[in-house]
Design a protein around this motif. Sequence first.
Motif, PDB file in Angstrom:
ATOM      1  N   GLY A 214       0.797  -1.213   0.000  1.00  0.00           N
ATOM      2  CA  GLY A 214       0.000   0.000   0.000  1.00  0.00           C
ATOM      3  C   GLY A 214       0.830   1.265   0.000  1.00  0.00           C
ATOM      4  N   GLY A 215       2.013   1.206  -0.629  1.00  0.00           N
ATOM      5  CA  GLY A 215       2.878   2.378  -0.705  1.00  0.00           C
ATOM      6  C   GLY A 215       3.711   2.636   0.532  1.00  0.00           C
ATOM      7  N   ARG A 216       3.605   1.765   1.540  1.00  0.00           N
ATOM      8  CA  ARG A 216       4.336   1.952   2.783  1.00  0.00           C
ATOM      9  C   ARG A 216       5.306   0.795   3.019  1.00  0.00           C
ATOM     10  N   PRO A 217       6.456   1.083   3.629  1.00  0.00           N
ATOM     11  CA  PRO A 217       7.399  -0.002   3.922  1.00  0.00           C
ATOM     12  C   PRO A 217       6.888  -0.879   5.054  1.00  0.00           C
ATOM     13  N   LEU A 218       6.902  -2.168   4.824  1.00  0.00           N
ATOM     14  CA  LEU A 218       6.471  -3.124   5.848  1.00  0.00           C
ATOM     15  C   LEU A 218       7.675  -3.658   6.623  1.00  0.00           C
ATOM     16  N   ALA A 219       8.764  -3.924   5.908  1.00  0.00           N
ATOM     17  CA  ALA A 219       9.989  -4.417   6.542  1.00  0.00           C
ATOM     18  C   ALA A 219      11.137  -4.213   5.569  1.00  0.00           C
ATOM     19  N   GLN A 220      12.350  -4.047   6.107  1.00  0.00           N
ATOM     20  CA  GLN A 220      13.530  -3.944   5.251  1.00  0.00           C
ATOM     21  C   GLN A 220      14.762  -4.331   6.040  1.00  0.00           C
ATOM     22  N   GLY A 221      15.789  -4.777   5.308  1.00  0.00           N
ATOM     23  CA  GLY A 221      17.040  -5.173   5.930  1.00  0.00           C
ATOM     24  C   GLY A 221      17.612  -6.396   5.242  1.00  0.00           C
ATOM     25  N   PRO A 222      18.555  -7.098   5.884  1.00  0.00           N
ATOM     26  CA  PRO A 222      19.134  -8.312   5.300  1.00  0.00           C
ATOM     27  C   PRO A 222      18.052  -9.350   4.987  1.00  0.00           C
ATOM     28  N   VAL A 223      18.244 -10.089   3.913  1.00  0.00           N
ATOM     29  CA  VAL A 223      17.198 -11.021   3.467  1.00  0.00           C
ATOM     30  C   VAL A 223      16.852 -12.063   4.524  1.00  0.00           C
ATOM     31  N   ALA A 224      17.818 -12.460   5.329  1.00  0.00           N
ATOM     32  CA  ALA A 224      17.524 -13.473   6.351  1.00  0.00           C
ATOM     33  C   ALA A 224      16.514 -12.971   7.365  1.00  0.00           C
ATOM     34  N   ASP A 225      16.492 -11.652   7.589  1.00  0.00           N
ATOM     35  CA  ASP A 225      15.563 -11.078   8.557  1.00  0.00           C
ATOM     36  C   ASP A 225      14.213 -10.721   7.933  1.00  0.00           C
ATOM     37  N   VAL A 226      14.219 -10.378   6.648  1.00  0.00           N
ATOM     38  CA  VAL A 226      13.019  -9.839   5.999  1.00  0.00           C
ATOM     39  C   VAL A 226      12.216 -10.906   5.273  1.00  0.00           C
ATOM     40  N   LEU A 227      12.894 -11.812   4.596  1.00  0.00           N
ATOM     41  CA  LEU A 227      12.177 -12.798   3.783  1.00  0.00           C
ATOM     42  C   LEU A 227      11.804 -14.005   4.630  1.00  0.00           C
ATOM     43  N   THR A 228      10.790 -13.784   5.461  1.00  0.00           N
ATOM     44  CA  THR A 228      10.230 -14.842   6.296  1.00  0.00           C
ATOM     45  C   THR A 228       8.777 -15.067   5.879  1.00  0.00           C
ATOM     46  N   GLY A 229       8.264 -16.232   6.201  1.00  0.00           N
ATOM     47  CA  GLY A 229       6.882 -16.526   5.839  1.00  0.00           C
ATOM     48  C   GLY A 229       5.908 -15.531   6.432  1.00  0.00           C
ATOM     49  N   GLU A 230       6.145 -15.128   7.698  1.00  0.00           N
ATOM     50  CA  GLU A 230       5.230 -14.205   8.359  1.00  0.00           C
ATOM     51  C   GLU A 230       5.225 -12.843   7.669  1.00  0.00           C
ATOM     52  N   LEU A 231       6.414 -12.263   7.422  1.00  0.00           N
ATOM     53  CA  LEU A 231       6.483 -10.926   6.845  1.00  0.00           C
ATOM     54  C   LEU A 231       6.041 -10.904   5.389  1.00  0.00           C
TER      55      LEU A 231
END
Length: 274
Positions: A220-237
Amino acid sequence: MNEPVLTADAVHVVRDGNTLLADVSLTVRPGEHWALLGPNGAGKTTLLSLLGARLHPTRGRVEVIGHRLGHTDLRALRSHIGHVDPRHPLSSSPRLRDAVLTGVTNSVERPPRWEPTWEQRDRAEELIATLGLTYRAGARWSTLSQGERGRALIARALMPAPRLLLLDEPATGLDLPGREQLLTALDTLAAAHPRLATVLVTHHLEELPTATSHALLLRGGRPLAQGPVADVLTGELVGTCFGMPLALTRADGRWTVRAELRGQTVDSWTRLSR
């Protein structure tokens, strides 16, 4: 020196009363490889246009390669940014190496009476080889596969030796072999140019090269999460970002994704994740 290649600070983009981006901040340093992920309408292409000096923010600050948007000549700045658009408009059918050489002149077609230097020719051949296209260097554009065209456009964008490479859904329209050749080429490129920073827009985690180091999730045009892929690319996020419960796995640096509805409908999950 590890000064940022680009910085976006509290960026907002509003057009015709519609908020396309809201409070987005991002810092990309040399050698980092970022993925911008999110559903349709999340603002990924708008953000990429900002980073590529093709659009001004309504509010906030954007600096690309040390130049602040609004305080510099955008045309000059764009010459230091490699922007890869798979919808590159070519009306003729040049040979692949000639299409790559237009990266020097930043033109769609090779200008009349313009001749590249031997150094430029050598660089073109080197990039063509890095992208795995030497065997097709003399082929006409109309005879190239979609994947070969995509890799040729990456070589073209790298001709001016930019510090930043922006890729807008580079795997669009590729079949499985074409996608895998593209991702292999991007990993080869990252190894050959360790200071090059990249930002890649995609909807699909399966389209991320193994060199991907960081990710930004937009919803929706807003950042939900950002950073190293190990921290951001999770099933929950990622599931929250796309409005669906997801299970992610990573093997040898590549991701696979599957839905985990577990008795819930997609609509009910979407309502809960808002």
